[in-house]
Each structure stands twice: as structure tokens, then as C-alpha cells.
Design an enzyme around this catalytic site. Sequence first.
Site, PDB file in Angstrom:
ATOM      1  N   ASN A  16      -5.449   3.067  15.448  1.00 37.83           N
ATOM      2  CA  ASN A  16      -6.123   2.768  14.365  1.00 37.83           C
ATOM      3  C   ASN A  16      -6.678   1.510  14.579  1.00 37.83           C
ATOM      4  O   ASN A  16      -6.034   0.455  14.164  1.00 37.83           O
ATOM      5  CB  ASN A  16      -5.357   2.942  13.070  1.00 37.83           C
ATOM      6  CG  ASN A  16      -6.666   3.472  12.007  1.00 37.83           C
ATOM      7  OD1 ASN A  16      -7.614   3.173  12.218  1.00 37.83           O
ATOM      8  ND2 ASN A  16      -6.130   4.535  11.457  1.00 37.83           N
ATOM      9  N   CYS A  66       4.848  -6.718  15.621  1.00 37.19           N
ATOM     10  CA  CYS A  66       4.068  -5.780  16.923  1.00 37.19           C
ATOM     11  C   CYS A  66       2.632  -6.045  17.072  1.00 37.19           C
ATOM     12  O   CYS A  66       1.913  -6.197  16.164  1.00 37.19           O
ATOM     13  CB  CYS A  66       4.417  -4.391  16.647  1.00 37.19           C
ATOM     14  SG  CYS A  66       6.264  -4.068  16.118  1.00 37.19           S
ATOM     15  N   GLU A 102       0.853  -1.295   0.078  1.00 37.52           N
ATOM     16  CA  GLU A 102      -0.060   0.063  -0.053  1.00 37.52           C
ATOM     17  C   GLU A 102       0.842   1.149   0.115  1.00 37.52           C
ATOM     18  O   GLU A 102       1.929   1.166   0.569  1.00 37.52           O
ATOM     19  CB  GLU A 102      -0.876   0.033   1.340  1.00 37.52           C
ATOM     20  CG  GLU A 102      -2.105  -0.932   1.416  1.00 37.52           C
ATOM     21  CD  GLU A 102      -2.359  -1.017   2.695  1.00 37.52           C
ATOM     22  OE1 GLU A 102      -1.881  -0.422   3.495  1.00 37.52           O
ATOM     23  OE2 GLU A 102      -3.412  -1.981   2.576  1.00 37.52           O
ATOM     24  N   SER A 115      11.090   5.420   9.290  1.00 40.03           N
ATOM     25  CA  SER A 115      10.633   4.911  10.540  1.00 40.03           C
ATOM     26  C   SER A 115      10.799   3.572  10.764  1.00 40.03           C
ATOM     27  O   SER A 115      10.879   2.600   9.978  1.00 40.03           O
ATOM     28  CB  SER A 115       8.967   5.107  10.629  1.00 40.03           C
ATOM     29  OG  SER A 115       8.449   4.431  11.650  1.00 40.03           O
ATOM     30  N   SER A 167       9.748   3.883  16.539  1.00 41.25           N
ATOM     31  CA  SER A 167       8.412   3.751  17.047  1.00 41.25           C
ATOM     32  C   SER A 167       8.787   3.185  18.273  1.00 41.25           C
ATOM     33  O   SER A 167       9.171   1.917  18.758  1.00 41.25           O
ATOM     34  CB  SER A 167       7.700   2.442  16.245  1.00 41.25           C
ATOM     35  OG  SER A 167       7.640   2.849  14.806  1.00 41.25           O
ATOM     36  N   LEU A 168       8.482   3.816  19.373  1.00 36.19           N
ATOM     37  CA  LEU A 168       8.768   3.529  20.772  1.00 36.19           C
ATOM     38  C   LEU A 168       7.556   2.979  21.483  1.00 36.19           C
ATOM     39  O   LEU A 168       7.812   2.047  21.837  1.00 36.19           O
ATOM     40  CB  LEU A 168       9.216   5.031  21.384  1.00 36.19           C
ATOM     41  CG  LEU A 168       9.696   4.710  22.924  1.00 36.19           C
ATOM     42  CD1 LEU A 168      10.871   4.115  22.836  1.00 36.19           C
ATOM     43  CD2 LEU A 168      10.052   6.086  23.535  1.00 36.19           C
ATOM     44  N   HIS A 169       6.453   3.556  21.431  1.00 36.72           N
ATOM     45  CA  HIS A 169       5.326   3.208  22.012  1.00 36.72           C
ATOM     46  C   HIS A 169       5.114   2.767  23.600  1.00 36.72           C
ATOM     47  O   HIS A 169       4.093   2.386  23.868  1.00 36.72           O
ATOM     48  CB  HIS A 169       5.016   1.968  21.330  1.00 36.72           C
ATOM     49  CG  HIS A 169       4.486   2.305  19.667  1.00 36.72           C
ATOM     50  ND1 HIS A 169       4.236   3.486  19.230  1.00 36.72           N
ATOM     51  CD2 HIS A 169       5.004   1.672  18.601  1.00 36.72           C
ATOM     52  CE1 HIS A 169       4.267   3.461  17.964  1.00 36.72           C
ATOM     53  NE2 HIS A 169       4.717   2.387  17.488  1.00 36.72           N
ATOM     54  N   CYS A 205      -2.557   1.676   7.585  1.00 30.38           N
ATOM     55  CA  CYS A 205      -1.449   0.793   7.071  1.00 30.38           C
ATOM     56  C   CYS A 205      -2.456  -0.471   7.178  1.00 30.38           C
ATOM     57  O   CYS A 205      -2.848  -0.844   8.082  1.00 30.38           O
ATOM     58  CB  CYS A 205      -0.196   0.699   7.651  1.00 30.38           C
ATOM     59  SG  CYS A 205       0.601   2.457   7.670  1.00 30.38           S
ATOM     60  N   CYS A 215      -0.206  -3.981  15.334  1.00 29.58           N
ATOM     61  CA  CYS A 215      -0.068  -3.533  14.092  1.00 29.58           C
ATOM     62  C   CYS A 215      -0.686  -4.688  13.102  1.00 29.58           C
ATOM     63  O   CYS A 215      -0.060  -5.714  12.951  1.00 29.58           O
ATOM     64  CB  CYS A 215       1.407  -3.421  13.621  1.00 29.58           C
ATOM     65  SG  CYS A 215       1.696  -3.043  11.885  1.00 29.58           S
ATOM     66  N   CYS A 256       3.147   7.946   1.990  1.00 24.35           N
ATOM     67  CA  CYS A 256       3.575   7.090   3.007  1.00 24.35           C
ATOM     68  C   CYS A 256       3.812   5.779   2.156  1.00 24.35           C
ATOM     69  O   CYS A 256       2.960   5.160   1.594  1.00 24.35           O
ATOM     70  CB  CYS A 256       2.411   6.601   4.023  1.00 24.35           C
ATOM     71  SG  CYS A 256       2.736   5.556   5.110  1.00 24.35           S
ATOM     72  N   CYS A 270       5.567  -8.012   7.009  1.00 17.29           N
ATOM     73  CA  CYS A 270       6.689  -7.493   7.887  1.00 17.29           C
ATOM     74  C   CYS A 270       7.025  -8.890   8.344  1.00 17.29           C
ATOM     75  O   CYS A 270       6.124  -9.658   8.937  1.00 17.29           O
ATOM     76  CB  CYS A 270       6.185  -6.575   8.617  1.00 17.29           C
ATOM     77  SG  CYS A 270       7.439  -5.657   9.975  1.00 17.29           S
ATOM     78  N   GLY A 320       5.915  -2.753   6.513  1.00 13.96           N
ATOM     79  CA  GLY A 320       7.472  -3.396   6.585  1.00 13.96           C
ATOM     80  C   GLY A 320       8.461  -2.572   7.258  1.00 13.96           C
ATOM     81  O   GLY A 320       8.168  -1.344   7.600  1.00 13.96           O
ATOM     82  N   GLU A 321       9.347  -3.312   7.745  1.00 14.72           N
ATOM     83  CA  GLU A 321      10.374  -2.776   8.541  1.00 14.72           C
ATOM     84  C   GLU A 321      11.483  -2.342   7.506  1.00 14.72           C
ATOM     85  O   GLU A 321      12.400  -3.056   7.071  1.00 14.72           O
ATOM     86  CB  GLU A 321      11.028  -3.527   9.654  1.00 14.72           C
ATOM     87  CG  GLU A 321      12.210  -3.075  10.464  1.00 14.72           C
ATOM     88  CD  GLU A 321      12.138  -1.790  10.791  1.00 14.72           C
ATOM     89  OE1 GLU A 321      11.312  -1.418  11.642  1.00 14.72           O
ATOM     90  OE2 GLU A 321      13.325  -0.990  10.648  1.00 14.72           O
TER      91      GLU A 321
HETATM   92  N1  SAH Z   1       8.172  -0.798  10.451  1.00 11.88           N
HETATM   93  C1  SAH Z   1       8.200   0.504  10.775  1.00 11.88           C
HETATM   94  C2  SAH Z   1       7.485   1.381   9.840  1.00 11.88           C
HETATM   95  C3  SAH Z   1       6.026   1.118   9.421  1.00 11.88           C
HETATM   96  S1  SAH Z   1       4.841   0.978  10.762  1.00 11.88           S
HETATM   97  C4  SAH Z   1       7.885   0.807  12.431  1.00 11.88           C
HETATM   98  O1  SAH Z   1       7.377   0.065  13.024  1.00 11.88           O
HETATM   99  O2  SAH Z   1       8.299   1.930  12.521  1.00 11.88           O
HETATM  100  C5  SAH Z   1       4.728   3.001  10.790  1.00 11.88           C
HETATM  101  C6  SAH Z   1       4.070   3.355  12.118  1.00 11.88           C
HETATM  102  O3  SAH Z   1       2.854   2.973  12.418  1.00 11.88           O
HETATM  103  C7  SAH Z   1       4.833   2.796  13.318  1.00 11.88           C
HETATM  104  O4  SAH Z   1       5.072   3.749  14.415  1.00 11.88           O
HETATM  105  C8  SAH Z   1       3.870   1.790  13.810  1.00 11.88           C
HETATM  106  O5  SAH Z   1       4.159   1.576  15.086  1.00 11.88           O
HETATM  107  C9  SAH Z   1       2.551   2.649  13.588  1.00 11.88           C
HETATM  108  N2  SAH Z   1       1.445   1.684  13.533  1.00 11.88           N
HETATM  109  C10 SAH Z   1       1.135   0.325  13.316  1.00 11.88           C
HETATM  110  N3  SAH Z   1      -0.114   0.123  13.216  1.00 11.88           N
HETATM  111  C11 SAH Z   1      -0.716   1.027  13.730  1.00 11.88           C
HETATM  112  C12 SAH Z   1      -2.235   1.099  14.184  1.00 11.88           C
HETATM  113  N4  SAH Z   1      -3.042   0.118  14.020  1.00 11.88           N
HETATM  114  N5  SAH Z   1      -2.514   2.318  14.614  1.00 11.88           N
HETATM  115  C13 SAH Z   1      -1.737   3.370  14.803  1.00 11.88           C
HETATM  116  N6  SAH Z   1      -0.341   3.391  14.412  1.00 11.88           N
HETATM  117  C14 SAH Z   1       0.119   2.181  13.998  1.00 11.88           C
HETATM  118 FE1  SF4 Z   2       6.474  -4.334  11.204  1.00 11.09          FE
HETATM  119 FE2  SF4 Z   2       6.300  -1.746  11.790  1.00 11.09          FE
HETATM  120 FE3  SF4 Z   2       4.081  -3.338  12.036  1.00 11.09          FE
HETATM  121 FE4  SF4 Z   2       6.112  -3.699  13.751  1.00 11.09          FE
HETATM  122  S1  SF4 Z   2       4.757  -1.984  13.357  1.00 11.09           S
HETATM  123  S2  SF4 Z   2       4.813  -5.252  12.621  1.00 11.09           S
HETATM  124  S3  SF4 Z   2       7.667  -3.251  12.495  1.00 11.09           S
HETATM  125  S4  SF4 Z   2       5.367  -2.717  10.260  1.00 11.09           S
END
Ligand code: SAH
Ligand code: SF4
Length: 414
Positions: free
Chosen positions: A345, A154, A130, A246, A268-270, A388, A157, A143, A150, A214-215
Amino acid sequence: MSTVEIASDAAQSPAGFVEKAPLERYVEPDKPSLIGLTRKQLTAVLGAIGVPEAQRKMRVQQLWHWMYFRGFTEFAEMTSVSKELRAELAQRFTLARPDVVAEQISVDGTRKWLLRLAGDPDSKLPHDVECVYIPDTERGTLCVSSQVGCTLTCSFCHTGTQRLVRNLTAGEIVGQIMVARDRMGDWPGGTRPTDGVVPSGDRCVTNVVMMGMGEPLYNLDAVRDALLIVSDGDGLGISKRRITLSTSGVVPNIERAGNEIGCMLAVSLHAVRNELRNELVPLNRKYPIEMLMEACRNYPGASNAKRITFEYVMLKGVNDSIEDAKALVRLLKGIHAKINLIPFNPWPGTKYECSDWEQIEKFSAVVFDAGYASPVRTPRGRDILAACGQLKSATEKLSARERMALRAMAMTDE
Ligand code: SAH
Ligand code: SF4
């Protein structure tokens, strides 16, 4: 026939860190696209088809101009290139970008494309990614995805739940930006959209974020080659300050990304405690918060003017307490940082909920009082599910016939 295998360091995984094995591989089509080749690679291609050495540099310059500045898709139209060379190139190569299989346009101007990539002929599964465009009055952000799926998992995600995984090539990464420019007439002399929010400058796509599927740091070589074409003044011409990569925290590659690409970094700290981050971002078991922070402190080129963005997804009752906000501020002390609070989301089947708006505001106030502008990313394109992973899962449920209809629709929109 060349193949690209996926990078992953699953082999030396610590206990509890589960990484999916890559299932798919990239198989180069018989007639490959020249999009995404570095200058050096393109020079070698020209050499291989008999262009004399003394001409190669000039030819590469000409080709880059037509491909990346003008956005041409046919060799035949490249008038400054000799007729013979145009014919030779057209016989062996294309200027193809990924195929658009679905396009959705939100009332606010957000656009989302589902792109189909050349697949592995041995696999029955389509290789889809996407790409989302988010316009603003000042800028238009694209984006971009770095992998199909991936390998990481996580827990919040949706991409992390997808089985199919392969690395994108540099051409497939650059190609996403070119598709967006194609679809929005964003080349010199093109007709730009007038619906929804449109950025005021002369380009629709002014910023790129590697925040799709993806990462990116598990596909660093291709991401580097792609972003160096994107940022090249004679390439797509988007400055490195307007490109953000990211990562979920692939510590050994953070320094390499800084040195070899030099774009902006988002992490992506979280979570601020290892115990919780191990659950949300399982890669944390391998590269815990302390190691990640150390890598951020040492990120080449980080300064007050070039700050690292820390992304923090707001999960109700999980990571959104005032204590967490205070700990976040303490953790980032001494780092040139920005904080991005992201409303979660939700996707079908997730166990998480987005924090209440009131709680996000309280959290944000703590961060703000500590001196950080803490913008909460406003959800955009809600009517087209522009988060995403969601367009892809929606179309996966469609039959082949419905997919073809979507594809036809996307094509006749041009
Ligand atoms: N893999 C990389 C880049 C892609 S994800 C990473 O993890 O940083 C891009 C961002 O979207 C990251 O910060 C991820 O944690 C966040 N993300 C993933 N799923 C999400 C969701 N359902 N709601 C909000 N943010 C989300
Ligand atoms: Fe992969 Fe980023 Fe999603 Fe984690 S947040 S599963 S690293 S795309």
C-alpha cells in the site's frame, strides 16, 4: 502520578540496526479509567477504596459484566452494584475509552477511526493511533494498534517513519475494541449498521488483529493484559483463535507471547534472504531469519489447526521473483504455516511500488502448488485509505480548527 516507559532493546543493538528512542511517556490522568485493569488490579483498586475483602470477587465480576459484556460507560447505570459503591467509583474513576477524533466509513463498510489518547502534559504533540474495522460476510475484523508510532524502521512502512513513539496501556488497547463496539452498536440490544458488508452473526467485531501501529512484542505486558481481557469469556469474549498478534520478529518475546497469551501468531517475513530482510525489516540484523524460524518452530501451541501466518508484502522488483517464491516455500518447510501475500500500500514519499497483479498471481501460484492456500489480501476501504498510517498523516496536515470540526462531526454521528 504513574508513568509507563517504553520497552526497547536498543541498548544492545548490532551494527546497522537503528532503533528510534521513545520520545513520549504515558501520564495517568487524575481520574483514570477502569478499562484495561486485570481482575487482580481491579480487586486491588476495590480494596483501596474500602470494599470488604469478602465482597471484592463478586464486585469485580459485576463490574466486568457491565463494562465488557454490556459496554456501559456510566457507573450510575450499573444497577446490581450498590449505590454507595457506584458513587465512590464515579468520584475517583471513569470508564473512558480513547477519544474518536475522526471517523471514515467506506462504501464497502470498512471503517477507520483516528483515536486520541491522553497525552503527556509536558508534550505539545497529540498521541494518536488508528483503528480499522474490516467487515466480511462471516466475520468482522478489527485492526488494533499497540504503540503510538513504532521504534522500528521497516523501510516500506509508513508508521516506521513517524517520530512520536510511546507504548499504549492495556486500557488503551482494550479501549480500541470498545470504541468500535460503541460506534457500531455492537453491544447487546444495540443498533448495528446496515450499510456495506455486515457480518451475519450477532456481533460486528468477531476477530482482532494486532496489526495497527506499533510492534506489539515491544509492549508485551500491556498487550498480554489487554488480550487476556479481550479473550476472557466474561470480558469481551473474543476467542484466542480469533485474535492474531503480528510481529516483525522480536524473537525473545515470541515464546512468551505463546505462553502468556496463547493467541494466533503472524510474522512479518517479507524477505527470504537476510541481506534483503535487513533492509526491509532492520530488526533482522538483530534477529536474523534462522533465529526467527527457530522461534516459529517452537511457538507454543502451533499445530496444523493453529498455524502461524507469514506475511509477505509484494514489492515490485524487490522481493517478488519466482525464485523468491520458491525460496519462501523451502524456508517454511516443517513449520505449521499459512502465507498471506499483501499488496504493498503506497504512501507519499515511499521508494517502493506494489508488484504488478500478474506477478502477484505467478508468485501466488508457486506458493499454492506447494500446498499452501495463499490468499492475497484484497485491499479494502481504498476510498478511505484504510492502510496503517494514512489517516493519521492526512489529519496531521489539518489545522487545529479543522481537527475540531472533524471531532465535532464524529461526535454528532453517534
Ligand atoms: N509491527 C507489527 C504489526 C504492525 S504492521 C509487524 O510489523 O508485524 C502490520 C502488517 O502490515 C505487517 O505485516 C507490516 O509489515 C505490514 N505493512 C506495513 N506497511 C505496509 C504497507 N505500506 N503496505 C502493506 N503492508 C504493510
Ligand atoms: Fe513497526 Fe511493524 Fe511498521 Fe515495522 S512494519 S515499522 S515493526 S509497525
